[in-house]
Every structure is written in structure tokens, then in C-alpha cells.
Design a protein around this motif. Structure first.
Motif, PDB file in Angstrom:
ATOM      1  N   ILE A 154      24.532 -22.732 -51.704  1.00  0.00           N
ATOM      2  CA  ILE A 154      24.395 -24.183 -51.789  1.00  0.00           C
ATOM      3  C   ILE A 154      23.359 -24.555 -52.858  1.00  0.00           C
ATOM      4  O   ILE A 154      22.286 -23.956 -52.928  1.00  0.00           O
ATOM      5  N   ASP A 155      23.699 -25.538 -53.684  1.00  0.00           N
ATOM      6  CA  ASP A 155      22.760 -26.025 -54.698  1.00  0.00           C
ATOM      7  C   ASP A 155      21.947 -27.209 -54.185  1.00  0.00           C
ATOM      8  O   ASP A 155      20.741 -27.306 -54.448  1.00  0.00           O
ATOM      9  N   ILE A 156      22.610 -28.135 -53.481  1.00  0.00           N
ATOM     10  CA  ILE A 156      21.982 -29.357 -52.987  1.00  0.00           C
ATOM     11  C   ILE A 156      22.387 -29.554 -51.534  1.00  0.00           C
ATOM     12  O   ILE A 156      23.554 -29.378 -51.171  1.00  0.00           O
ATOM     13  N   ALA A 157      21.434 -29.944 -50.691  1.00  0.00           N
ATOM     14  CA  ALA A 157      21.747 -30.266 -49.299  1.00  0.00           C
ATOM     15  C   ALA A 157      21.131 -31.608 -48.942  1.00  0.00           C
ATOM     16  O   ALA A 157      19.949 -31.851 -49.214  1.00  0.00           O
ATOM     17  N   PHE A 158      21.935 -32.492 -48.359  1.00  0.00           N
ATOM     18  CA  PHE A 158      21.430 -33.741 -47.796  1.00  0.00           C
ATOM     19  C   PHE A 158      21.160 -33.490 -46.325  1.00  0.00           C
ATOM     20  O   PHE A 158      22.018 -32.965 -45.621  1.00  0.00           O
ATOM     21  N   ARG A 159      19.973 -33.887 -45.854  1.00  0.00           N
ATOM     22  CA  ARG A 159      19.632 -33.610 -44.469  1.00  0.00           C
ATOM     23  C   ARG A 159      18.903 -34.796 -43.848  1.00  0.00           C
ATOM     24  O   ARG A 159      18.132 -35.492 -44.507  1.00  0.00           O
ATOM     25  N   ASP A 160      19.179 -34.995 -42.553  1.00  0.00           N
ATOM     26  CA  ASP A 160      18.478 -36.009 -41.768  1.00  0.00           C
ATOM     27  C   ASP A 160      17.242 -35.363 -41.167  1.00  0.00           C
ATOM     28  O   ASP A 160      17.351 -34.417 -40.390  1.00  0.00           O
ATOM     29  N   GLY A 161      16.073 -35.853 -41.531  1.00  0.00           N
ATOM     30  CA  GLY A 161      14.852 -35.252 -41.025  1.00  0.00           C
ATOM     31  C   GLY A 161      14.338 -34.188 -41.970  1.00  0.00           C
ATOM     32  O   GLY A 161      15.090 -33.525 -42.693  1.00  0.00           O
ATOM     33  N   TYR A 162      13.038 -33.984 -41.977  1.00  0.00           N
ATOM     34  CA  TYR A 162      12.379 -33.061 -42.905  1.00  0.00           C
ATOM     35  C   TYR A 162      12.657 -31.606 -42.554  1.00  0.00           C
ATOM     36  O   TYR A 162      12.682 -31.233 -41.387  1.00  0.00           O
ATOM     37  N   TYR A 212      16.656 -29.030 -52.339  1.00  0.00           N
ATOM     38  CA  TYR A 212      17.084 -27.979 -53.248  1.00  0.00           C
ATOM     39  C   TYR A 212      15.990 -26.925 -53.299  1.00  0.00           C
ATOM     40  O   TYR A 212      14.888 -27.117 -52.771  1.00  0.00           O
ATOM     41  N   LEU A 213      16.270 -25.802 -53.956  1.00  0.00           N
ATOM     42  CA  LEU A 213      15.393 -24.648 -53.807  1.00  0.00           C
ATOM     43  C   LEU A 213      14.127 -24.687 -54.652  1.00  0.00           C
ATOM     44  O   LEU A 213      13.065 -24.343 -54.191  1.00  0.00           O
ATOM     45  N   SER A 214      14.204 -25.055 -55.899  1.00  0.00           N
ATOM     46  CA  SER A 214      13.025 -24.901 -56.750  1.00  0.00           C
ATOM     47  C   SER A 214      13.038 -25.910 -57.880  1.00  0.00           C
ATOM     48  O   SER A 214      14.104 -26.340 -58.334  1.00  0.00           O
ATOM     49  N   ARG A 215      11.850 -26.283 -58.340  1.00  0.00           N
ATOM     50  CA  ARG A 215      11.738 -27.142 -59.527  1.00  0.00           C
ATOM     51  C   ARG A 215      11.711 -26.316 -60.813  1.00  0.00           C
ATOM     52  O   ARG A 215      11.899 -26.843 -61.892  1.00  0.00           O
ATOM     53  N   GLN A 216      11.448 -25.020 -60.716  1.00  0.00           N
ATOM     54  CA  GLN A 216      11.322 -24.178 -61.905  1.00  0.00           C
ATOM     55  C   GLN A 216      12.692 -23.747 -62.404  1.00  0.00           C
ATOM     56  O   GLN A 216      13.552 -23.354 -61.620  1.00  0.00           O
ATOM     57  N   GLN A 217      12.897 -23.831 -63.706  1.00  0.00           N
ATOM     58  CA  GLN A 217      14.140 -23.432 -64.354  1.00  0.00           C
ATOM     59  C   GLN A 217      15.341 -24.095 -63.686  1.00  0.00           C
ATOM     60  O   GLN A 217      16.389 -23.478 -63.482  1.00  0.00           O
ATOM     61  N   LEU A 218      15.223 -25.370 -63.331  1.00  0.00           N
ATOM     62  CA  LEU A 218      16.283 -26.080 -62.631  1.00  0.00           C
ATOM     63  C   LEU A 218      17.430 -26.367 -63.600  1.00  0.00           C
ATOM     64  O   LEU A 218      17.221 -26.970 -64.652  1.00  0.00           O
ATOM     65  N   PRO A 219      18.668 -25.937 -63.288  1.00  0.00           N
ATOM     66  CA  PRO A 219      19.801 -26.226 -64.176  1.00  0.00           C
ATOM     67  C   PRO A 219      19.968 -27.726 -64.389  1.00  0.00           C
ATOM     68  O   PRO A 219      19.690 -28.531 -63.496  1.00  0.00           O
TER      69      PRO A 219
END
Length: 327
Positions: free
Chosen positions: A144-152, A277-284
């Protein structure tokens, strides 16, 4: 692995010398010393048991064995260079490639899916795959590249960007309120028809309240159980009972007078809707473009704005309905 590393360095040095026709020019191209290039080639010659270059003080020429080795290596090196070039294009060119997105059923259908069409119109080179699921996804395992989630999400490796608040409201249709009244306290809920939701793990979703600073979970008896908040909303609009739903599901119906809310004085704290999403570094670039696009568009929709105003005069005539709040 050490042998592979040495071979790789030697092949790169060899290909560069063959292309440049000189150890010195190869060293300049690679940004290392001439002696380092020479050692890498000598180590490679030792590994394959063949001499690749004829070296004199005046010139360097490739041997027959070297020419054969060059022809065999060149396609692989070209593929590596092409792969590097494609990665550079992904980073520096327009957004492109596959984007795999996960979202809960309700938020995915109502908010994410319609906006994906607009995103694709802006970025046609990005392929989109939307998976609607309630479970917590594993970014690495599920791809998964992006996930929308309810709650932190309590995971330090995940970037969780809040899009809008997520306030929960107990709601009913005006017709239901006229016929049955609405609860004024958490204890009154048991006397009403309730519409519940079943989670992916099989248990019923709690109704949450905050009473005297403490969170209270309620599992009311329900005569209707669904596994999708949009279906729960349809049941409420059909005068079948009460449900606790997030503001983004209710905002339009509340503005149109199709729903009323109650128990606002004990509503739970906002949990928020997050884009993860997973990381801010080297983000496509495709992920960055999607994050920026969705953040701006979802916040502009004003899905969390639920205006609670004075009681409707018709409902206020019945003492049992004094907890009704109308938009």
C-alpha cells in the motif's frame, strides 16, 4: 557477497575503460583515482582468469577475450543504466506509475473515490488502485502506498496527516424523532431502535460517549446490523432508528433537514480522518502529488462542519424530544 561486490566494481571499471579507451579517462569519468580503476580491473581479470586489456606506456587496447566479455556485459549494464534513468524520471519528471490506495468503505465511497476521478484527469500517467477495507493494513506486506484511516495510527514509522476532524454524532430522521422521541441520556438509548455496524474482526462497533471526562463505550441492542456506514445512514434516513456516525457522512443530510442529532452534550472527542504513508524521504512524485491534491480537495469539501441550531418548534412540543438538535 564480497565476491559479487568486487566483480561489480570490476565490471563497472572495465566497461568504463573500454568505452573511454584509457584508464585515466575512465578514472575521471568515475571520479576515482587511476590506480583504483587499475586495481579493480586486475581483480576482475584474476576472477575470470583472462586478460582483458593490453597495456603499454603508449596505449591501452582491448583483447579478444575482453571484447567477448564486453559484448556479454554490455546488455546488463545498459539495463542498469536504463533503470537508473527511469528512477530519475520518476523523481524529476511528471508523476507516473501505480498508486495503491486503501480506505474504509464509508470514507472511500463518499470522499476518496469521487476525488480519484478528478486526480486522474490532472495526472493521467498515474494508475490508481483503490481497496476498500476496514482492517489496519500493513504498508510493506500489502504493497500500500496511501491509506486513509479514521483515528490516529500509533506507529512512529507512519506519517499520519490529519485531513479533517471526525466528530461522531447520534442521529435519527425527523419522522423517527416525532414518533419515538430521542434519548436525553446514555441510559435512554436502550429504549430505542438502533442501527449497529459490524467491524472486520466480527465484533459490533461501540458507540462512544464522553461523560464527566471519561470515555464510555456502549453496545446497544440493534434490530439492524450492517458492515458499511453508508448502509447505516440509509437505514436512519428510512426512519428505522438511531445510529452513531461520523460528521462527514451526515453533514449534507443535516444541512438539508433530513436528519437530527441528539446527545451532543456527551459526544466523544474528535478522532480525525488521516491520510497515512510511510516516509517523507525520497517520496515518489506520484505519492507527493496525491497527498497534496487530496489534502486540498478534502479540506475544501467542508465535510466536518455540522451546524447545530435551536430546536424545531414541532419537535419541541413533545417533552420526550427535548434532546433533539436540528441543523
Amino acid at each position: 557477497m564480497s565476491s559479487l561486490s568486487a566483480s561489480y566494481a570490476g565490471v563497472v571499471a572495465f566497461i568504463t575503460v573500454a568505452n573511454e579507451g584509457s584508464f585515466s579517462r575512465a578514472a575521471d569519468r568515475l571520479g576515482i583515482g587511476r590506480s583504483a580503476v587499475s586495481r579493480s580491473v586486475q581483480k576482475l581479470e584474476g576472477q575470470i582468469g583472462a586478460r582483458l586489456f593490453c597495456r603499454t606506456t603508449r596505449a591501452t587496447s582491448i583483447t579478444r577475450e575482453g571484447e567477448l566479455f564486453y559484448q556479454n556485459c554490455r546488455p546488463g549494464v545498459d539495463r542498469i543504466l536504463q533503470a537508473l534513468e527511469k528512477m530519475r524520471d520518476l523523481r524529476e519528471g511528471p508523476p507516473r506509475g501505480l498508486l495503491k490506495i486503501s480506505a474504509p468503505h464509508g470514507f472511500g465511497r463518499k470522499v476518496v473515490a469521487p476525488l480519484m476521478l478528478e486526480f486522474h484527469a490532472h495526472f493521467p500517467a498515474v494508475a490508481l488502485e483503490l481497496l476498500l477495507e476496514e482492517r489496519m493494513v500493513d504498508f510493506a506486506t500489502d504493497g500500500i502506498d496511501i491509506a486513509f484511516r479514521d483515528g490516529y495510527l500509533d506507529d512512529s514509522q507512519i506519517i499520519a496527516k490529519q485531513l479533517i476532524p471526525m466528530q461522531m454524532h447520534v442521529c435519527a430522521s425527523p419522522n423517527y424523532a416525532r414518533k419515538h422521541g430521542l434519548p436525553q441520556s446514555i441510559d435512554d438509548v436502550a429504549a430505542h431502535s438502533c442501527i449497529n455496524q459490524r467491524l472486520a474482526n466480527g465484533r459490533l462497533q461501540y458507540w462512544d460517549f464522553k461523560i464527566n471526562g471519561q470515555i464510555r463505550h456502549l453496545a446497544p441492542e440493534g434490530n439492524i446490523v450492517v458492515n458499511d456506514p453508508s448502509l447505516a445512514l440509509q437505514a436512519v434516513l428510512a426512519d428505522l432508528g438511531l445510529a452513531q456516525l461520523p460528521a462527514y457522512q451526515l453533514s449534507e443530510a443535516l444541512r438539508n433537514g433530513e436528519l437530527v442529532t441528539c446527545l451532543e452534550h456527551i459526544a466523544p472527542d474528535d478522532r480525525g480522518h488521516y491520510l497515512c504513508y510511510l516516509s517523507r524521504q525520497q517520496l515518489p512524485k506520484r505519492i507527493r502529488a496525491f497527498v497534496d491534491f487530496m489534502t486540498a480537495r478534502i479540506r475544501a469539501l467542508d465535510l466536518s462542519s455540522v451546524e447545530l441550531q435551536s430546536l424545531d418548534p414541532i419537535l419541541a412540543t413533545d417533552p420526550a424530544t427535548t434532546a433533539v438538535v436540528l441543523p
